[in-house]
Enzyme design. Structure first.
Site, PDB file in Angstrom:
ATOM      1  CE  LYS A 157      -1.082   0.861  -3.989  1.00  0.00           C
ATOM      2  NZ  LYS A 157      -2.447   1.157  -4.419  1.00  0.00           N
ATOM      3  N   GLY A 192      -8.251  13.790 -10.992  1.00  0.00           N
ATOM      4  CA  GLY A 192      -7.021  13.372 -10.313  1.00  0.00           C
ATOM      5  C   GLY A 192      -6.075  12.689 -11.287  1.00  0.00           C
ATOM      6  N   GLY A 233     -15.865   3.439  -3.248  1.00  0.00           N
ATOM      7  CA  GLY A 233     -14.673   2.635  -3.522  1.00  0.00           C
ATOM      8  C   GLY A 233     -14.598   1.296  -2.795  1.00  0.00           C
ATOM      9  CB  THR A 260      -1.038  -0.068   1.150  1.00  0.00           C
ATOM     10  OG1 THR A 260      -1.944   1.017   1.007  1.00  0.00           O
ATOM     11  CG2 THR A 260      -0.411  -0.036   2.520  1.00  0.00           C
ATOM     12  CG  ASP A 291      -4.783  -0.644  -6.755  1.00  0.00           C
ATOM     13  OD1 ASP A 291      -5.404  -1.219  -5.837  1.00  0.00           O
ATOM     14  OD2 ASP A 291      -3.727   0.001  -6.567  1.00  0.00           O
TER      15      ASP A 291
HETATM   16  P1  NAP Z   1      -2.231  10.462  -4.840  1.00  0.00           P
HETATM   17  O1  NAP Z   1      -1.155   9.784  -5.612  1.00  0.00           O
HETATM   18  O2  NAP Z   1      -1.885  11.164  -3.580  1.00  0.00           O
HETATM   19  O3  NAP Z   1      -2.912  11.527  -5.851  1.00  0.00           O
HETATM   20  C1  NAP Z   1      -3.863  12.420  -5.380  1.00  0.00           C
HETATM   21  C2  NAP Z   1      -4.499  13.173  -6.550  1.00  0.00           C
HETATM   22  O4  NAP Z   1      -5.495  14.037  -6.010  1.00  0.00           O
HETATM   23  C3  NAP Z   1      -3.523  14.067  -7.310  1.00  0.00           C
HETATM   24  O5  NAP Z   1      -3.898  14.122  -8.652  1.00  0.00           O
HETATM   25  C4  NAP Z   1      -3.719  15.432  -6.626  1.00  0.00           C
HETATM   26  O6  NAP Z   1      -3.483  16.549  -7.481  1.00  0.00           O
HETATM   27  C5  NAP Z   1      -5.200  15.399  -6.303  1.00  0.00           C
HETATM   28  N1  NAP Z   1      -5.479  16.249  -5.138  1.00  0.00           N
HETATM   29  C6  NAP Z   1      -5.014  16.063  -3.881  1.00  0.00           C
HETATM   30  N2  NAP Z   1      -5.463  17.067  -3.083  1.00  0.00           N
HETATM   31  C7  NAP Z   1      -6.205  17.891  -3.874  1.00  0.00           C
HETATM   32  C8  NAP Z   1      -6.920  19.103  -3.635  1.00  0.00           C
HETATM   33  N3  NAP Z   1      -6.970  19.664  -2.409  1.00  0.00           N
HETATM   34  N4  NAP Z   1      -7.579  19.676  -4.674  1.00  0.00           N
HETATM   35  C9  NAP Z   1      -7.534  19.112  -5.907  1.00  0.00           C
HETATM   36  N5  NAP Z   1      -6.859  17.972  -6.195  1.00  0.00           N
HETATM   37  C10 NAP Z   1      -6.209  17.374  -5.192  1.00  0.00           C
HETATM   38  O7  NAP Z   1      -3.409   9.478  -4.481  1.00  0.00           O
HETATM   39  P2  NAP Z   1      -3.837   8.111  -5.230  1.00  0.00           P
HETATM   40  O8  NAP Z   1      -3.055   6.990  -4.713  1.00  0.00           O
HETATM   41  O9  NAP Z   1      -3.872   8.364  -6.692  1.00  0.00           O
HETATM   42  O10 NAP Z   1      -5.325   7.910  -4.652  1.00  0.00           O
HETATM   43  C11 NAP Z   1      -6.384   8.779  -5.027  1.00  0.00           C
HETATM   44  C12 NAP Z   1      -7.674   8.403  -4.287  1.00  0.00           C
HETATM   45  O11 NAP Z   1      -8.049   7.073  -4.632  1.00  0.00           O
HETATM   46  C13 NAP Z   1      -7.537   8.415  -2.757  1.00  0.00           C
HETATM   47  O12 NAP Z   1      -8.711   8.951  -2.216  1.00  0.00           O
HETATM   48  C14 NAP Z   1      -7.414   6.940  -2.398  1.00  0.00           C
HETATM   49  O13 NAP Z   1      -7.899   6.652  -1.104  1.00  0.00           O
HETATM   50  C15 NAP Z   1      -8.308   6.322  -3.451  1.00  0.00           C
HETATM   51  N6  NAP Z   1      -7.987   4.905  -3.696  1.00  0.00           N
HETATM   52  C16 NAP Z   1      -8.958   3.984  -3.453  1.00  0.00           C
HETATM   53  C17 NAP Z   1      -8.693   2.633  -3.662  1.00  0.00           C
HETATM   54  C18 NAP Z   1      -9.782   1.620  -3.384  1.00  0.00           C
HETATM   55  O14 NAP Z   1      -9.482   0.409  -3.338  1.00  0.00           O
HETATM   56  N7  NAP Z   1     -11.022   2.028  -3.237  1.00  0.00           N
HETATM   57  C19 NAP Z   1      -7.437   2.223  -4.142  1.00  0.00           C
HETATM   58  C20 NAP Z   1      -6.455   3.189  -4.397  1.00  0.00           C
HETATM   59  C21 NAP Z   1      -6.763   4.548  -4.180  1.00  0.00           C
HETATM   60  P3  NAP Z   1      -2.009  17.189  -7.679  1.00  0.00           P
HETATM   61  O15 NAP Z   1      -1.362  16.382  -8.765  1.00  0.00           O
HETATM   62  O16 NAP Z   1      -2.299  18.586  -8.065  1.00  0.00           O
HETATM   63  O17 NAP Z   1      -1.305  17.074  -6.356  1.00  0.00           O
END
Ligand code: NAP
Length: 283
Positions: free
Chosen positions: A67, A128, A248, A63, A104
């Site tokens: 990754k 995102g 999710g 996690t 994923d």
């Molecule tokens: P990450 O790598 O931290 O990326 C976060 C993304 O969100 C980036 O594009 C970031 O934009 C954007 N962001 C963060 N804060 C923001 C704000 N205040 N306003 C606008 N945009 C914002 O996260 P990730 O691993 O891709 O995960 C994304 C989401 O998916 C999370 O909520 C995570 O919990 C969820 N997820 C769920 C599962 C599941 O099994 N259900 C699995 C994996 C992930 P910038 O590029 O501008 O920073």
């Protein structure tokens, strides 16, 4: 038969629901396995791989934020893991090779289908462009008509679109994250996916303006990768506008089920999936 040992690694790790889910699968499928959480810091990831044999660990989930580090330590990778540099499941083979998978992406695809939706022919807007976006978008791009990435840092959205252009036939677009830009993109979209942490429990930031949902194509499915809370304000607003919605939790379940299949060679049956879903919902 002795208990087969599995792990999940991350930093932090105490919040991970993988052990409770995988242990439910083991119990329901009547297999002698156990998953334990192990706190591993980024610089310790290679050492963790080297310790697998001594520790008797046959496989593990990965996690945040390891990754990519895990991908670099594997001896072999599946296509999604290799192309997107993201491994969330590692299995040790008889030859002691570490094989890395990304579940994923396929987990979300299966979840979407279990909820009665499909990527096929859709114009998908993904909010995102972080770590999870490339794997899920790569899988969507196999059957979607187009994918638009909207991101606060627009250059990351552009890079995600360029990645898909290079590796798939899908039509791709990118844009920023202002209310006006999101409205314009939503009006052209037939499916919407939130892959930002906006609205997630423990995260202060929320969508400042959800009016872009007013422009979304009628009846377009709206998906939030967040599962805590079960209904984010994003999903609640979409539901008010009569869009079918999903959170999710089913993605979490299905990426775990696919990991279990890599670990044991057996997919959890419907009874095991239902039991694990209940456990996750109430965890
Ligand atoms: P990450 O790598 O931290 O990326 C976060 C993304 O969100 C980036 O594009 C970031 O934009 C954007 N962001 C963060 N804060 C923001 C704000 N205040 N306003 C606008 N945009 C914002 O996260 P990730 O691993 O891709 O995960 C994304 C989401 O998916 C999370 O909520 C995570 O919990 C969820 N997820 C769920 C599962 C599941 O099994 N259900 C699995 C994996 C992930 P910038 O590029 O501008 O920073």
């Amino acid at each position: 038969m002795s208990t087969m040992r599995y792990a999940v690694i991350g930093d932090p790790i105490s919040h991970s629901l993988s052990p409770v889910m995988q242990n439910t699968f083991f119990a329901c499928m009547d297999l002698p396995g156990e998953m334990i959480p192990i706190h591993v810091k980024k610089k310790e990831v290679p050492a963790f791989f080297s310790s697998l044999e001594a520790e008797g660990i046959r496989g593990f989930n990965v996690t945040m934020p390891h990754k990519e580090a895990a991908m670099l330590c594997c001896d072999a990778l599946d296509d999604v893991a290799r192309l997107t540099r993201s491994v969330n499941c590692v299995v040790r083979t008889e030859e002691k090779h570490a094989v890395g998978y990304n579940t994923d992406a396929e987990g979300l695809r299966l979840a979407v289908e279990r909820e009665g939706f499909s990527y096929e022919g859709q114009d998908i807007l993904v909010l995102g462009a972080g770590a999870v976006t490339r794997p899920i978008a790569y899988t969507m791009a196999q059957t979607a008509r187009s994918i638009t990435f909207a991101n606060r840092t627009q250059s990351s959205a552009e890079e995600a679109a360029a990645f898909l252009k290079e590796h798939t036939e899908c039509v791709t677009f990118s844009c920023g994250f202002s209310a006006e830009v999101l409205s314009a993109a939503a009006s052209e979209s037939t499916m919407l996916i939130n892959a930002t942490p906006l609205g997630m429990q423990g995260v202060d930031a929320q969508f400042e303006d959800l009016s872009f949902l007013d422009a979304l194509t009628e009846n377009a499915p709206v998906i939030d990768l967040i599962y805590r809370p079960a209904r984010t304000s994003f999903l609640a607003y979409a539901e008010e506008k009569k869009h079918p919605v999903m959170n999710g939790l089913t993605m979490l379940l299905m990426q775990g089920a696919l990991s279990f299949q890599h670990f044991t060679g057996v997919m959890p049956d419907e009874g095991a999936l239902a039991a694990a879903y209940e456990v996750l919902k109430n965890a």
